[in-house]
Structures are given as structure tokens and as C-alpha cells.
Design an enzyme around this catalytic site. Structure first.
Site, mmCIF file in Angstrom:
data_model
loop_
_atom_site.group_PDB
_atom_site.id
_atom_site.type_symbol
_atom_site.label_atom_id
_atom_site.label_comp_id
_atom_site.label_asym_id
_atom_site.label_seq_id
_atom_site.Cartn_x
_atom_site.Cartn_y
_atom_site.Cartn_z
ATOM 1 N N LYS A 64 -13.776 14.754 10.455
ATOM 2 C CA LYS A 64 -13.682 13.824 9.336
ATOM 3 C C LYS A 64 -15.103 13.596 8.845
ATOM 4 C CE LYS A 64 -12.847 9.085 8.029
ATOM 5 N NZ LYS A 64 -12.589 7.699 8.498
ATOM 6 N N GLY B 174 -12.521 -1.373 6.439
ATOM 7 C CA GLY B 174 -12.449 -2.632 7.153
ATOM 8 C C GLY B 174 -12.135 -3.859 6.324
ATOM 9 N N ALA C 176 -8.781 4.215 5.007
ATOM 10 C CA ALA C 176 -9.607 3.007 4.936
ATOM 11 C C ALA C 176 -9.054 1.959 3.981
ATOM 12 C CB ALA C 176 -11.053 3.331 4.544
ATOM 13 N N GLY C 177 -9.245 0.702 4.376
ATOM 14 C CA GLY C 177 -8.965 -0.426 3.510
ATOM 15 C C GLY C 177 -7.591 -1.051 3.638
ATOM 16 N N ASN D 200 -7.739 1.826 11.256
ATOM 17 C CA ASN D 200 -8.284 1.399 12.538
ATOM 18 C C ASN D 200 -8.320 -0.121 12.647
ATOM 19 O OD1 ASN D 200 -11.149 2.502 14.551
ATOM 20 N ND2 ASN D 200 -9.757 0.837 14.888
ATOM 21 N N THR D 201 -9.107 -0.758 11.772
ATOM 22 C CA THR D 201 -9.355 -2.189 11.895
ATOM 23 C C THR D 201 -8.077 -3.014 11.846
ATOM 24 O OG1 THR D 201 -11.468 -1.829 10.769
ATOM 25 C CG2 THR D 201 -10.732 -4.095 10.997
#
Length: 257
Positions: free
Chosen positions: A96, A157, A184-185, A206-207
Site C-alpha cells: 500500500k 482517522g 481512510a476516513g 483501522n481507527t
């Protein structure tokens, strides 16, 4: 279900491995969600000693493909070097690719991203570029040799979801045959379902899971949302209308006089 670079995955959910409260919580999130890929960041300071071996073994024991990333790299040279280290450590050509252009938003550097992608693709890497929803940039990445695109939903995040619906729809329509992962996001499962309904192939996050009160439960919620969203996309949803349209036929109703 879905394939990237010829590798079939068991799930459309790609899950990150950082920020969890404990290794046990990380493992539980993967087990409960059935995630198809584990993404990992290579920390150079741990690459040459044994401090990270327990973590790497945990990741390998998950039994899913590993997607190393170049998180935190702000230059082409740094990203390319990190990718080579990751290939040696994990024994995979998947990478990635992140080349950060702005420290606050972590927005990709489009020029560095294309340059690094070309170098890595020429060297046999299977590159997953973390990019924006810009169609011109997407075309340049494909020309550089990438076969997958990973447009952001929002800055990493933030949990803001899909910030630019128009841009993402346009990107999806512009390259209908290119596998795309929303990366993301995302903050809640409904946002992941929305991405699936728009025709994207997978989601990486992830977050939203790692920072949830119950990471395992949240991971399962995202997995279910992806299934629902993809099923809805395949069912060919109705088009939105500006005016009401009766669901009950008018013909045949009783007429009172």
C-alpha cells in the site's frame, strides 16, 4: 468474493492493525469480522531487532494476506526504500503506497505518488496507491502500472465518511473495470455500506475499529454493513425521484360519490 492482482479474498473488508488496546483485541476484531486482509506499517526502528517479532507472528497467525504500507513516508525515496524493506520482511510484493504531501490532512502528494508508483511497479511490486478521488491522478497511476486504486473517503482517522460523493461517483464511473478500495476516513458502518452501494469493491479502515469501545463488535458491524451494501448494489437499486410516486396502484380503488 473479490480479487486483487489475481488473489481471491474471503472478505471485502481490509483491516488495519494499529492502535488497538491490546493484541488480544486486535485478534478478536479479525476473527469476528472475517477480514480478508491485514494492513501493517513497517517501523524501521524495529526491523533489525527482535522487539517486533511477537507482533509480526500475531499478524501471520491471522491467516490472511498481509498488505504492508509506507505510512509516514513524505518522499519518493523514503516510500520506495520502505517498500523494499517490507517486501524482504513479509515476503510479499503487495504494498500500500502512501506518499504524504500535507502533514495535517495526510493528503497524498500526487506527484510523488505517481513517481513512486512507477518505480515500484517496474520493480515487480503490486501497488495499492492511497490516492484522492481525482480522476486525472487516477489515470496517471494506472499508466504507471497500478491495477488497483485506493481513493480516500476522508482524511485518515477523521471518521467523516465519504466527503466528496460526486467525486467518488465520477471516479467509479470513469474507470468502471478498475478494482477500487475506499481507504481512510470512515467512522461508522453505514458509511461503508454507502461505499459498497456506489459500486466500490472493498473498504480499508483501522481507527474506526481500533478506537471503538468494543473493537471486535465494531469490526463485525463493518463486515455486515459491507455485505448489505454490496448486495444492494448487485440488486440494482431504484433511481431517486423528485416527486412522489404511489406504491399502491390507483386503478381499481373504490370511488365514493
Amino acid at each position: 468474493m473479490v480479487a486483487f492482482y489475481g488473489t481471491d479474498l474471503c472478505s471485502r473488508l481490509m483491516l488495519g492493525t494499529s492502535q488497538y488496546p491490546s493484541p488480544k483485541a486486535l485478534e478478536a476484531a479479525f476473527v469476528r469480522s472475517g477480514a480478508g486482509v491485514a494492513t501493517v506499517s513497517l517501523r524501521r526502528e524495529a526491523a533489525g531487532d527482535g522487539t517486533g517479532q511477537g507482533f509480526w507472528q500475531l499478524i501471520r497467525d491471522l491467516g490472511v494476506p498481509v498488505l504492508p504500507n509506507t505510512a509516514g513516508c513524505h518522499s519518493v525515496k523514503e516510500a520506495v526504500t520502505t517498500a523494499h524493506m517490507a517486501r524482504e520482511m513479509f515476503g510479499t510484493d503487495w504494498i500500500k503506497l502512501e506518499v504524504v504531501g500535507h502533514a495535517d490532512t495526510l493528503q497524498p502528494d500526487p506527484f510523488g505518488l505517481v513517481e513512486a508508483a512507477g518505480i515500484l511497479c517496474a520493480d515487480g511490486f503490486k501497488v495499492f496507491p492511497y490516492t484522492t478521488e481525482d480522476g486525472i491522478l487516477a489515470g496517471r497511476l494506472l499508466e504507471a502500472g497500478c491495477e488497483v486504486l485506493m481513493p480516500w473517503g476522508a482524511p485518515i482517522g477523521t471518521g467523516l465518511g465519504l466527503n466528496n460523493i460526486y467525486g467518488l461517483r465520477t471516479l467509479r464511473a470513469q474507470f468502471p473495470d478498475v478494482p477500487m478500495v475506499i481507504d481512510a476516513g470512515l467512522g461508522v458502518p453505514s458509511q461503508a455500506a454507502q461505499a459498497m452501494e456506489m459500486g466500490f469493491d472493498a473498504v480499508l479502515l483501522n481507527t474506526a475499529v481500533a478506537k471503538a469501545g468494543d473493537p471486535a463488535k465494531m469490526a463485525e458491524a463493518f463486515a455486515r454493513a459491507l455485505e448489505a451494501g454490496r448486495l444492494a448494489y448487485e440488486a440494482d437499486p431504484m433511481e431517486p425521484r423528485d416527486m412522489a410516486h404511489p406504491s399502491t396502484p390507483v386503478l381499481g380503488l373504490a370511488v365514493l360519490s
